[in-house]
Motif scaffolding. Sequence first.
Motif, PDB file in Angstrom:
ATOM      1  N   ALA A 189      -3.504  28.166 -22.310  1.00 53.09           N
ATOM      2  CA  ALA A 189      -3.055  29.508 -23.050  1.00 53.09           C
ATOM      3  C   ALA A 189      -4.119  29.670 -24.113  1.00 53.09           C
ATOM      4  O   ALA A 189      -5.034  30.754 -24.265  1.00 53.09           O
ATOM      5  CB  ALA A 189      -1.896  29.881 -23.611  1.00 53.09           C
ATOM      6  N   GLU A 190      -4.252  28.527 -24.713  1.00 56.15           N
ATOM      7  CA  GLU A 190      -5.056  28.336 -25.789  1.00 56.15           C
ATOM      8  C   GLU A 190      -6.647  28.497 -25.533  1.00 56.15           C
ATOM      9  O   GLU A 190      -7.484  28.994 -26.084  1.00 56.15           O
ATOM     10  CB  GLU A 190      -5.017  27.007 -26.537  1.00 56.15           C
ATOM     11  N   ARG A 191      -6.817  28.130 -24.214  1.00 55.16           N
ATOM     12  CA  ARG A 191      -8.389  27.844 -23.774  1.00 55.16           C
ATOM     13  C   ARG A 191      -8.638  29.032 -22.681  1.00 55.16           C
ATOM     14  O   ARG A 191      -9.500  28.863 -21.704  1.00 55.16           O
ATOM     15  CB  ARG A 191      -8.592  26.699 -23.016  1.00 55.16           C
ATOM     16  N   ARG A 192      -7.808  29.945 -22.732  1.00 51.04           N
ATOM     17  CA  ARG A 192      -8.065  31.015 -21.510  1.00 51.04           C
ATOM     18  C   ARG A 192      -9.236  31.776 -21.209  1.00 51.04           C
ATOM     19  O   ARG A 192      -9.715  31.529 -20.142  1.00 51.04           O
ATOM     20  CB  ARG A 192      -6.861  32.062 -21.537  1.00 51.04           C
ATOM     21  N   TYR A 193     -10.302  31.740 -22.291  1.00 51.78           N
ATOM     22  CA  TYR A 193     -11.467  32.318 -22.276  1.00 51.78           C
ATOM     23  C   TYR A 193     -12.581  31.047 -22.024  1.00 51.78           C
ATOM     24  O   TYR A 193     -13.586  31.718 -22.214  1.00 51.78           O
ATOM     25  CB  TYR A 193     -11.616  33.492 -23.319  1.00 51.78           C
ATOM     26  N   ALA A 194     -12.181  29.901 -22.353  1.00 54.01           N
ATOM     27  CA  ALA A 194     -13.011  28.773 -22.255  1.00 54.01           C
ATOM     28  C   ALA A 194     -13.611  28.394 -20.878  1.00 54.01           C
ATOM     29  O   ALA A 194     -12.791  28.717 -20.065  1.00 54.01           O
ATOM     30  CB  ALA A 194     -12.390  27.735 -22.884  1.00 54.01           C
ATOM     31  N   SER A 195     -14.798  28.112 -20.693  1.00 56.13           N
ATOM     32  CA  SER A 195     -15.137  27.540 -19.364  1.00 56.13           C
ATOM     33  C   SER A 195     -14.247  26.484 -19.123  1.00 56.13           C
ATOM     34  O   SER A 195     -13.851  25.518 -19.659  1.00 56.13           O
ATOM     35  CB  SER A 195     -16.541  26.871 -19.481  1.00 56.13           C
ATOM     36  N   ALA A 196     -13.958  26.480 -17.821  1.00 55.41           N
ATOM     37  CA  ALA A 196     -12.905  25.347 -17.094  1.00 55.41           C
ATOM     38  C   ALA A 196     -13.702  23.851 -17.277  1.00 55.41           C
ATOM     39  O   ALA A 196     -12.944  23.072 -17.222  1.00 55.41           O
ATOM     40  CB  ALA A 196     -12.695  25.720 -15.627  1.00 55.41           C
ATOM     41  N   SER A 197     -15.004  23.961 -17.194  1.00 57.53           N
ATOM     42  CA  SER A 197     -15.892  22.823 -17.542  1.00 57.53           C
ATOM     43  C   SER A 197     -15.457  21.936 -18.707  1.00 57.53           C
ATOM     44  O   SER A 197     -15.463  20.793 -18.923  1.00 57.53           O
ATOM     45  CB  SER A 197     -17.330  22.840 -17.323  1.00 57.53           C
ATOM     46  N   SER A 198     -14.897  22.740 -19.871  1.00 59.31           N
ATOM     47  CA  SER A 198     -14.620  22.198 -20.912  1.00 59.31           C
ATOM     48  C   SER A 198     -13.389  21.566 -21.117  1.00 59.31           C
ATOM     49  O   SER A 198     -12.996  20.646 -22.196  1.00 59.31           O
ATOM     50  CB  SER A 198     -14.705  23.287 -22.135  1.00 59.31           C
ATOM     51  N   LEU A 199     -12.464  21.632 -19.882  1.00 57.47           N
ATOM     52  CA  LEU A 199     -11.272  20.979 -20.055  1.00 57.47           C
ATOM     53  C   LEU A 199     -11.523  19.441 -19.838  1.00 57.47           C
ATOM     54  O   LEU A 199     -12.125  19.089 -19.011  1.00 57.47           O
ATOM     55  CB  LEU A 199     -10.251  21.540 -18.794  1.00 57.47           C
ATOM     56  N   SER A 200     -10.163  18.617 -20.262  1.00 59.65           N
ATOM     57  CA  SER A 200     -10.174  17.189 -19.985  1.00 59.65           C
ATOM     58  C   SER A 200      -9.723  17.200 -18.511  1.00 59.65           C
ATOM     59  O   SER A 200      -9.299  18.181 -17.984  1.00 59.65           O
ATOM     60  CB  SER A 200      -9.312  16.783 -20.755  1.00 59.65           C
ATOM     61  N   GLY A 201     -10.015  16.120 -17.951  1.00 61.00           N
ATOM     62  CA  GLY A 201      -9.363  15.924 -16.491  1.00 61.00           C
ATOM     63  C   GLY A 201      -7.912  16.360 -16.335  1.00 61.00           C
ATOM     64  O   GLY A 201      -7.605  16.891 -15.308  1.00 61.00           O
ATOM     65  N   GLY A 202      -7.208  16.100 -17.391  1.00 65.16           N
ATOM     66  CA  GLY A 202      -5.528  16.307 -17.327  1.00 65.16           C
ATOM     67  C   GLY A 202      -5.338  17.685 -17.103  1.00 65.16           C
ATOM     68  O   GLY A 202      -4.775  18.206 -16.564  1.00 65.16           O
ATOM     69  N   GLU A 203      -6.197  18.316 -18.128  1.00 66.48           N
ATOM     70  CA  GLU A 203      -6.031  20.092 -18.129  1.00 66.48           C
ATOM     71  C   GLU A 203      -6.526  20.495 -16.920  1.00 66.48           C
ATOM     72  O   GLU A 203      -6.019  21.428 -16.669  1.00 66.48           O
ATOM     73  CB  GLU A 203      -6.850  20.387 -19.638  1.00 66.48           C
TER      74      GLU A 203
END
Length: 246
Positions: free
Chosen positions: A124-138
């Motif tokens: 939710a916090e990262r909804r408009y962030a690029s999916a590439s910026s997520l950690s492996g777990g996220e």
Amino acid sequence: MLEVENLDVTYGRTRAVKSVSLTVGEGEIVTVLGANGAGKTSLLRALQGAVRPSGGRIRFNGRDLTAQSPAARVRDGMVLVPEGRQIFVSMTVEENLLMGAYLRKDASVDRDIASIYERFPNLAERRYASASSLSGGEQQMLAIGRALVSRPRLIMLDEPSLGLSPLFVERLFTLLGDLNKDGIGILLVEQNTTMALDIAARGYVLELGTNVLEDTAEALASNTALTEAYLGGHGETATEEPARLA
Ligand SMILES: Nc1ncnc2c1ncn2[C@@H]1O[C@H](COP(=O)(O)OP(=O)(O)O)[C@@H](O)[C@H]1O
Ligand SMILES: [Mg+2]
């Protein structure tokens, strides 16, 4: 709910899955174990409809899906969270979740996406962030979230714990337990044998495409000699996938 009968998957001369039969009951957690190359991914891809089986039958809620498209299977309530997550890294978190809804025409997609954000506050916090910026777990949580948007009755996961930190592995299995409490059936392919057998009711062990063992999770968990023989003693450690042909 899911009934697989004598399924064969063949690539050229490689028989990756040989006459495998398995069932998943309504709301049941079933695990499929096996060393690298045992045919687990091929089995799931055939169940997803990405690979046409060379023999056998797949039935879901009494309907024969063997010749149905992947989209038809998702509409019927079967969804795969693929090996390596396969999220769209050039898209945002929210766009990825919306991809899970592309087969739906009803108006409750927004509500379902909201409920996924409730389940995964990180997303939710990262909804408009690029999916590439997520950690492996996220990213794994996003891949599962995307699958949940299709409102599955059976969710199939291909080595979801692979490469995750111990904290995320713990979270992942808690999540699977929660989904199951909500009535979703789970077919879980794992190399983390201990955790998979801990959460599952029953399990199957594949070796070189053949189903060599089938029992309650409890019986398989206590059968260390046999599981070690078939799992190559790698039951506890997530190993890297071998290089594969495209
Ligand atoms: N696309 C493909 N083309 C040819 N052979 C493949 C392909 N995918 C998998 N295989 C082969 O099929 C067998 C089973 O692979 P796979 O289903 O990926 O096993 P697992 O997921 O248990 O590691 C292996 O021998 C593998 O090399
Ligand atoms: Mg695999």
